[in-house]
Design an enzyme around this catalytic site. Structure first.
Site, PDB file in Angstrom:
ATOM      1  N   ARG A 237      11.440   3.890   3.425  1.00  0.00           N
ATOM      2  CA  ARG A 237      10.970   2.989   4.295  1.00  0.00           C
ATOM      3  C   ARG A 237      12.421   2.078   4.865  1.00  0.00           C
ATOM      4  O   ARG A 237      13.056   1.659   3.920  1.00  0.00           O
ATOM      5  CB  ARG A 237      10.200   2.053   3.996  1.00  0.00           C
ATOM      6  CG  ARG A 237       9.937   0.923   4.918  1.00  0.00           C
ATOM      7  CD  ARG A 237       8.737   0.124   4.763  1.00  0.00           C
ATOM      8  NE  ARG A 237       7.430   0.841   5.014  1.00  0.00           N
ATOM      9  CZ  ARG A 237       6.197   0.427   5.107  1.00  0.00           C
ATOM     10  NH1 ARG A 237       6.054  -0.750   4.628  1.00  0.00           N
ATOM     11  NH2 ARG A 237       5.247   1.170   5.144  1.00  0.00           N
TER      12      ARG A 237
ATOM     13  N   HIS B  56       5.518   6.224  11.337  1.00  0.00           N
ATOM     14  CA  HIS B  56       5.082   6.047   9.801  1.00  0.00           C
ATOM     15  C   HIS B  56       3.745   7.107   9.544  1.00  0.00           C
ATOM     16  O   HIS B  56       2.674   6.877   9.892  1.00  0.00           O
ATOM     17  CB  HIS B  56       4.438   4.609  10.043  1.00  0.00           C
ATOM     18  CG  HIS B  56       3.908   4.117   8.687  1.00  0.00           C
ATOM     19  ND1 HIS B  56       4.061   5.045   7.492  1.00  0.00           N
ATOM     20  CD2 HIS B  56       3.431   3.063   8.352  1.00  0.00           C
ATOM     21  CE1 HIS B  56       3.580   4.334   6.215  1.00  0.00           C
ATOM     22  NE2 HIS B  56       3.372   3.089   6.861  1.00  0.00           N
TER      23      HIS B  56
ATOM     24  N   ARG C 100       0.899  -1.241   0.075  1.00  0.00           N
ATOM     25  CA  ARG C 100       0.052   0.239   0.096  1.00  0.00           C
ATOM     26  C   ARG C 100       0.819   1.278  -0.215  1.00  0.00           C
ATOM     27  O   ARG C 100       0.434   2.136  -0.814  1.00  0.00           O
ATOM     28  CB  ARG C 100      -0.783  -0.018   1.322  1.00  0.00           C
ATOM     29  CG  ARG C 100      -2.167  -0.820   1.378  1.00  0.00           C
ATOM     30  CD  ARG C 100      -2.544  -1.168   2.819  1.00  0.00           C
ATOM     31  NE  ARG C 100      -3.382  -1.827   2.758  1.00  0.00           N
ATOM     32  CZ  ARG C 100      -2.963  -3.341   2.756  1.00  0.00           C
ATOM     33  NH1 ARG C 100      -1.825  -3.598   2.775  1.00  0.00           N
ATOM     34  NH2 ARG C 100      -3.899  -4.268   3.179  1.00  0.00           N
ATOM     35  N   THR C 101       1.734   1.368   0.903  1.00  0.00           N
ATOM     36  CA  THR C 101       2.447   2.514   1.341  1.00  0.00           C
ATOM     37  C   THR C 101       3.170   2.969  -0.236  1.00  0.00           C
ATOM     38  O   THR C 101       3.254   4.027  -0.578  1.00  0.00           O
ATOM     39  CB  THR C 101       3.620   2.388   2.250  1.00  0.00           C
ATOM     40  OG1 THR C 101       2.642   2.236   3.546  1.00  0.00           O
ATOM     41  CG2 THR C 101       4.166   3.756   2.527  1.00  0.00           C
TER      42      THR C 101
ATOM     43  N   LYS D 248      24.830  -6.491  -0.177  1.00  0.00           N
ATOM     44  CA  LYS D 248      26.163  -6.504  -0.182  1.00  0.00           C
ATOM     45  C   LYS D 248      27.161  -5.807   0.715  1.00  0.00           C
ATOM     46  O   LYS D 248      28.381  -5.616   0.510  1.00  0.00           O
ATOM     47  CB  LYS D 248      26.624  -6.253  -1.618  1.00  0.00           C
ATOM     48  CG  LYS D 248      25.903  -7.080  -2.875  1.00  0.00           C
ATOM     49  CD  LYS D 248      26.204  -6.804  -4.220  1.00  0.00           C
ATOM     50  CE  LYS D 248      25.248  -7.352  -5.181  1.00  0.00           C
ATOM     51  NZ  LYS D 248      25.047  -6.811  -6.260  1.00  0.00           N
TER      52      LYS D 248
HETATM   53  N1  ASP Z   1       0.374  -0.159   5.465  1.00  0.00           N
HETATM   54  C1  ASP Z   1       1.464  -1.192   5.021  1.00  0.00           C
HETATM   55  C2  ASP Z   1       2.231  -0.284   4.563  1.00  0.00           C
HETATM   56  O1  ASP Z   1       2.641   0.694   5.340  1.00  0.00           O
HETATM   57  C3  ASP Z   1       0.696  -2.286   4.130  1.00  0.00           C
HETATM   58  C4  ASP Z   1       1.306  -2.889   3.157  1.00  0.00           C
HETATM   59  O2  ASP Z   1       2.493  -3.084   3.445  1.00  0.00           O
HETATM   60  O3  ASP Z   1       0.718  -3.150   1.980  1.00  0.00           O
HETATM   61  O4  ASP Z   1       2.923  -0.766   3.515  1.00  0.00           O
HETATM   62  N1  ASP Z   2       2.030  -1.124   7.294  1.00  0.00           N
HETATM   63  C1  ASP Z   2       1.826  -0.807   8.700  1.00  0.00           C
HETATM   64  C2  ASP Z   2       3.394  -0.492   8.751  1.00  0.00           C
HETATM   65  O1  ASP Z   2       4.348  -0.652   7.849  1.00  0.00           O
HETATM   66  C3  ASP Z   2       1.625  -1.664   9.494  1.00  0.00           C
HETATM   67  C4  ASP Z   2       2.078  -2.888   9.535  1.00  0.00           C
HETATM   68  O2  ASP Z   2       2.922  -3.325   8.819  1.00  0.00           O
HETATM   69  O3  ASP Z   2       1.433  -3.744  10.180  1.00  0.00           O
HETATM   70  O4  ASP Z   2       3.967  -0.198   9.737  1.00  0.00           O
END
Ligand code: ASP
Ligand code: ASP
Length: 370
Positions: free
Chosen positions: A161, A189, A111-112, A139
């Protein structure tokens, strides 16, 4: 209203493609045209135009902790306008034309990452996705090496991320562009908390005075932390509900009420936010078994009956159905706003890219700016 050819952020808006009456130009929308030029578009234009003069007093978005209530309101107001844009057939804008956005994900995401990608593309940026876990980091490349590589690629916006708390902030000190934290370890987040806030605000009008229960694996959750900062700042009351093994020490210092029992914790709440049991971050046993966890801490209709009758159910995803939430509850169209959260995610990311782009150097790539 800006005249045709007006300059915002130092670069000219593109000319309108059709002739006819003078177009209304806004930073977010280049021009109105064709048969679709109707009331909805007009309202959308006006709404984005209202926000065009705003200045966001931050170069990066590293966490909610750094944001004031005014900053948060400003993001949510702008995001509200972008929700409308996302529902139009033509979603393409030019605001980030010529800009490069790199999505640097050291940890998997669906999603993110995809919503940042969509948002960047809708605003006209060139978007590059880099999944680092599969390449150089494996590496032995350090974060500093990564920063040097990135600087050479001269992005304007960097979405990161990383599995380690604090890594995104460190990177922001080494690169020349605007950095957005898309989740760092168990720290923050911020865009998730903002999209949660937007979802709630659109349903309830305001966050002020709401009672929110954040339930489940608080210990490993950056979503919980960002939400606690945001909800407190916006005048909501926050409860955390979890077994003691899944709560960080001194969590009460963050201004929350602590409950170990779901039924007590959910009593009379307006919002139930469930969190995923983050087994990939657990070294050792934090819960006796998944079945027992579900029994005591999974959200089912019986536990939900303690909350207000119109309480909203939220989850950041991905969900472990049958572990932290009953599948039927998750899909309950009257109560669950989980799918809406995903939609709001795109709008919030559009708003963040828009706001941060206003502070980018005008006519060259961001390289060199400090
Ligand atoms: N909300 C999650 C994220 O931060 C969900 C996911 O990985 O699809 O990516
Ligand atoms: N998608 C969110 C995160 O990346 C929540 C999860 O992964 O549970 O923190």
């Amino acid at each position: 209203m800006l005249p045709a050819g007006a300059v915002r952020g130092g670069w000219p808006l593109p000319p309108c493609r059709t002739g006819g009456p003078a177009p209304v130009l806004t930073p977010g929308i280049s021009c109105l045209q064709g048969p679709g030029f109707g009331l909805i578009q007009f309202a959308l234009m006006s709404s984005l135009r209202t926000h065009s003069a705003l200045r966001f007093p931050h170069r990066h978005l590293l966490g909610i902790k750094d944001l004031s209530a005014t900053d948060i309101d400003q993001i949510l107001d702008l995001a509200d306008s972008y929700v409308e844009l996302n529902r139009q057939v033509d979603k393409k804008q030019n605001l980030l034309r010529g800009r490069t956005q790199i999505n640097l994900f050291f940890e998997a995401s669906t999603r993110t990452q995809s919503s940042f990608e969509l948002a960047g593309k809708r605003l006209g940026a060139d978007v590059l996705n880099m999944a680092v876990s599969n390449s150089a980091l494996k590496k032995g490349e350090t974060l500093i090496d990564t920063a040097m590589t990135l600087n050479a690629l001269r992005p304007d916006l960097l979405v990161v991320r990383h599995p380690d708390s604090g890594a995104v902030e460190l990177l922001s000190q080494k690169v020349d562009c605007a950095v957005i934290n898309a989740g760092d370890g168990s720290n923050e987040h911020p865009t998730q908390a903002l999209l949660d806030a937007l979802t709630i605000r659109r349903r309830r009008g305001s966050l002020q005075g709401l009672l929110v229960a954040i339930c489940g694996d608080i210990l490993h959750s950056r979503v919980a932390r960002s939400n606690i900062y945001l909800l407190n700042r916006m005048g909501a009351r926050v409860r955390v509900v979890a077994p003691p093994t899944l709560l960080p020490a001194h969590i009460d210092r963050l201004g929350v009420e602590v409950f170990h029992d779901m039924r007590a914790g959910l009593q009379d709440v307006d919002i139930v936010m469930m969190l995923r049991l983050q087994q990939e971050r657990m070294h050792g046993a934090f819960v006796p078994s998944l079945r027992e966890y579900y029994h005591f801490h999974g959200l089912d209709y019986e536990k939900l009956s303690r909350a207000k009758p119109d309480a909203l159910i939220m989850h950041p995803g991905p969900m472990n159905r049958g572990v932290e939430i009953d599948s039927e509850v998750a899909d309950d169209i009257d109560r669950s706003v989980i799918r809406e959260q995903v939609e709001m995610g795109v709008a919030v990311r559009l708003a963040i890219l828009d706001l941060l782009s206003r502070n980018l150097p005008a006519n060259s790539s961001a390289a060199g700016a400090k």
